[in-house]
Design a protein around this motif. Structure first.
Motif, PDB file in Angstrom:
ATOM      1  N   ARG A   1       0.842  -1.196   0.000  1.00 48.28           N
ATOM      2  CA  ARG A   1       0.000   0.000   0.000  1.00 48.28           C
ATOM      3  C   ARG A   1       0.884   1.256   0.000  1.00 48.28           C
ATOM      4  N   LEU A   2       0.454   2.264  -0.755  1.00 49.43           N
ATOM      5  CA  LEU A   2       1.158   3.532  -0.701  1.00 49.43           C
ATOM      6  C   LEU A   2       1.090   4.084   0.711  1.00 49.43           C
ATOM      7  N   GLY A   3       2.208   4.631   1.161  1.00 51.80           N
ATOM      8  CA  GLY A   3       2.260   5.213   2.496  1.00 51.80           C
ATOM      9  C   GLY A   3       2.106   6.718   2.444  1.00 51.80           C
ATOM     10  N   PRO A   4       2.604   7.417   3.459  1.00 43.18           N
ATOM     11  CA  PRO A   4       2.495   8.884   3.493  1.00 43.18           C
ATOM     12  C   PRO A   4       3.109   9.511   2.249  1.00 43.18           C
ATOM     13  N   ARG A   5       2.512  10.586   1.803  1.00 44.89           N
ATOM     14  CA  ARG A   5       2.965  11.238   0.578  1.00 44.89           C
ATOM     15  C   ARG A   5       4.210  12.088   0.827  1.00 44.89           C
ATOM     16  N   SER A   6       5.106  12.045  -0.153  1.00 46.88           N
ATOM     17  CA  SER A   6       6.201  12.998  -0.197  1.00 46.88           C
ATOM     18  C   SER A   6       5.808  14.110  -1.169  1.00 46.88           C
ATOM     19  N   LEU A   7       6.752  14.936  -1.531  1.00 52.44           N
ATOM     20  CA  LEU A   7       6.531  15.971  -2.544  1.00 52.44           C
ATOM     21  C   LEU A   7       7.043  15.466  -3.887  1.00 52.44           C
ATOM     22  N   PRO A   8       6.588  16.070  -4.999  1.00 49.66           N
ATOM     23  CA  PRO A   8       7.130  15.668  -6.296  1.00 49.66           C
ATOM     24  C   PRO A   8       8.635  15.919  -6.335  1.00 49.66           C
ATOM     25  N   SER A   9       9.384  15.187  -7.204  1.00 53.60           N
ATOM     26  CA  SER A   9       8.926  14.616  -8.455  1.00 53.60           C
ATOM     27  C   SER A   9       8.180  13.300  -8.275  1.00 53.60           C
ATOM     28  N   GLY A  10       7.498  12.920  -9.404  1.00 54.98           N
ATOM     29  CA  GLY A  10       6.766  11.679  -9.407  1.00 54.98           C
ATOM     30  C   GLY A  10       5.286  11.888  -9.637  1.00 54.98           C
ATOM     31  N   VAL A  11       4.552  10.791  -9.500  1.00 53.68           N
ATOM     32  CA  VAL A  11       3.098  10.811  -9.709  1.00 53.68           C
ATOM     33  C   VAL A  11       2.329  10.225  -8.542  1.00 53.68           C
ATOM     34  N   THR A  12       2.941   9.324  -7.783  1.00 52.73           N
ATOM     35  CA  THR A  12       2.154   8.589  -6.791  1.00 52.73           C
ATOM     36  C   THR A  12       1.706   9.460  -5.630  1.00 52.73           C
ATOM     37  N   GLN A  13       2.300  10.655  -5.460  1.00 51.94           N
ATOM     38  CA  GLN A  13       1.815  11.549  -4.417  1.00 51.94           C
ATOM     39  C   GLN A  13       0.378  12.003  -4.693  1.00 51.94           C
ATOM     40  N   ASP A  14      -0.069  11.849  -5.949  1.00 56.37           N
ATOM     41  CA  ASP A  14      -1.433  12.239  -6.319  1.00 56.37           C
ATOM     42  C   ASP A  14      -2.375  11.046  -6.439  1.00 56.37           C
ATOM     43  N   TRP A  15      -1.874   9.842  -6.204  1.00 55.08           N
ATOM     44  CA  TRP A  15      -2.721   8.656  -6.282  1.00 55.08           C
ATOM     45  C   TRP A  15      -3.554   8.528  -5.010  1.00 55.08           C
ATOM     46  N   PRO A  16      -4.608   7.721  -5.064  1.00 57.13           N
ATOM     47  CA  PRO A  16      -5.437   7.544  -3.862  1.00 57.13           C
ATOM     48  C   PRO A  16      -4.629   7.027  -2.675  1.00 57.13           C
ATOM     49  N   ALA A  17      -4.993   7.469  -1.487  1.00 56.61           N
ATOM     50  CA  ALA A  17      -4.314   7.008  -0.281  1.00 56.61           C
ATOM     51  C   ALA A  17      -4.431   5.494  -0.156  1.00 56.61           C
ATOM     52  N   ASP A  18      -3.332   4.863   0.250  1.00 60.45           N
ATOM     53  CA  ASP A  18      -3.291   3.416   0.479  1.00 60.45           C
ATOM     54  C   ASP A  18      -3.558   2.598  -0.782  1.00 60.45           C
ATOM     55  N   ALA A  19      -3.345   3.185  -1.965  1.00 64.88           N
ATOM     56  CA  ALA A  19      -3.562   2.435  -3.204  1.00 64.88           C
ATOM     57  C   ALA A  19      -2.617   1.235  -3.250  1.00 64.88           C
ATOM     58  N   PRO A  20      -3.105   0.076  -3.714  1.00 60.53           N
ATOM     59  CA  PRO A  20      -2.234  -1.103  -3.824  1.00 60.53           C
ATOM     60  C   PRO A  20      -1.350  -1.007  -5.067  1.00 60.53           C
ATOM     61  N   VAL A  21      -0.059  -1.253  -4.891  1.00 62.28           N
ATOM     62  CA  VAL A  21       0.910  -1.145  -5.984  1.00 62.28           C
ATOM     63  C   VAL A  21       1.930  -2.266  -5.834  1.00 62.28           C
TER      64      VAL A  21
END
Length: 411
Positions: free
Chosen positions: A182-202
């Motif tokens: 599961r996605l954890g706490p968001r960092s800042l960009p660069s990237g894309v997953t900081q904008d994905w739903p919280a706890d999204a499975p990856v």
């Protein structure tokens, strides 16, 4: 029309367009007669003329174009020859008449008779500090190097060690590439997953690919949490990092941002502390709150604590971790490194494999390539530039790095 004539037609059209491009660059032809309207919207004629002025100021007068290499029926590359340098240009044209130019990219200028000494002199002319290494992996002496054993802030190039630790865990059976987390706490960009739903499975492989190819910071932090900070630290030491105390404790990207956005007293305390003291400061850092409340534009101005709050390694250290990654028996490791090779096409074609990772922040840029020659030998090019007083020039540095890559390709 015969089949032979049809086959020759694209090359003939491309050859004419090379002539037309040079005529525009020499101000002998109106850009509107040669370039498609969408191109001129993106690159107005005045901007094109300014580019030529800057190129000629650095490399002497533009003399000619030569060596057209058709890539597709509507694209190719050629060499621009200046008084003191050459530059490879790639271009594309419309598929139908009138076949105007839809894209043009002029690569870095390479001085005539370029060599390691000339490249080193141009690195030395950069403000701040810089260093590089061009090495044949498995051999003790580099082909070319300057300050290759000095420590530099390397930005996201540190993610190579995260990939190395993850690959070691997969090899040991502790994790799997197809493992879902599961996605954890968001960092800042660069990237894309900081904008994905919280706890999204990856999957782990997706996170690793995003970490390397897009320098995704949130994906990186999830992987550091999965593998464990101490296990990554152990791999930093195991790969032969020459000064692991400069790299450790290993910061997550969110922690790095949070420290830089903290009051100066916190940054100064972190800089003064030893490794254990720094770990205590990180444990007490409310990273999520700092990132949520901070004015992020504060990171866009002058360099911020790049000599104390960063990830540090020498060009030789980076070459060593690349060497370890290329020796991995897991083909996914090289596949992940090779998703975004970030190398001019004519150069890529001279190697059997190219992998890449770069990193930057204001005042910092670091670039690292892993290449396998078609003859089978492996090489690495690593370079870093730090300037605590001002932003660095990415294009200028990329041009120097490309000259190292061309030196590697010709070795």
């Amino acid at each position: 029309m015969s089949s032979m004539a049809a086959a020759q037609q694209p090359a003939s059209t491309l050859d004419q367009r090379v002539t037309d491009i040079v005529s525009v660059l020499l101000a002998r032809e109106a850009p509107e007669r040669v370039f498609a309207p969408p191109f001129l919207i993106a690159v107005p004629p005045a901007q094109l003329a300014d580019l030529v002025r800057r190129l000629e100021a650095a490399n002497g007068a533009l003399r000619s174009a030569e060596g057209l290499v058709p890539v597709t029926p509507t694209s190719g590359r050629f060499t621009l020859r200046f008084e003191k340098a050459t530059a490879v240009a790639s271009f594309s044209i419309e598929p139908r008449a009138p076949g105007r130019v839809t894209g043009l990219r002029i690569g870095s200028a390479v001085p005539l008779a370029d060599d390691a000494r000339t490249i080193a002199a141009d690195f030395a002319a950069l403000p701040g500090r810089s260093g590089f290494a061009l090495v044949r992996l498995g051999q003790a002496s580099p082909i070319a190097a300057a300050h290759a054993d000095s420590q530099f802030a390397i930005g996201s190039v540190f993610k190579l060690w995260v990939l190395d630790a993850l690959a070691a865990d997969v090899a040991a059976g502790r994790h799997r590439w197809d493992e879902v987390v599961r996605l954890g706490p968001r960092s800042l960009p660069s990237g894309v997953t900081q904008d994905w739903p919280a706890d999204a499975p990856v999957t782990v492989e997706t996170l690793a690919t995003l970490m390397i190819s897009m320098s995704d910071n949130t994906a990186t932090d999830v992987l550091i949490g999965l593998v464990g900070r101490e296990r990554v630290a152990a791999r930093v030491r195991a790969t032969g990092h020459s000064d692991p105390a400069r790299m450790l404790p290993l910061l997550t990207t969110a922690e790095s941002f949070a420290l830089k956005l903290s009051p100066s007293s916190t940054r100064e305390a972190y800089a003064r502390a030893d490794e254990a003291g720094q770990a205590r400061i990180l444990a007490g850092l409310d990273t999520e709150k700092i990132l949520a409340d901070a004015d992020l534009t504060a990171l866009d101005g002058a360099p911020t604590a790049i000599e104390t709050i960063e990830w540090f390694a020498s060009p030789a250290d980076v070459a060593r971790v690349l060497d370890g990654l290329r020796q991995s028996r897991d083909p996914r490791v090289l596949a992940i490194l090779g998703v975004a090779p970030t190398m001019a096409r004519d150069l890529r074609e001279r190697f059997a494999y190219v992998g890449y990772k770069g990193g930057s922040e204001v005042g910092v840029i670091s670039l690292a390539w892993l290449m396998r020659r078609k003859s089978g030998g492996w090489m690495a090019v690593t370079a870093s530039w730090n300037d605590p007083a001002a932003a660095v020039d990415p294009q200028r540095f990329a041009g120097l790095a490309e000259r190292l890559l061309r030196l590697a390709a010709s070795d």
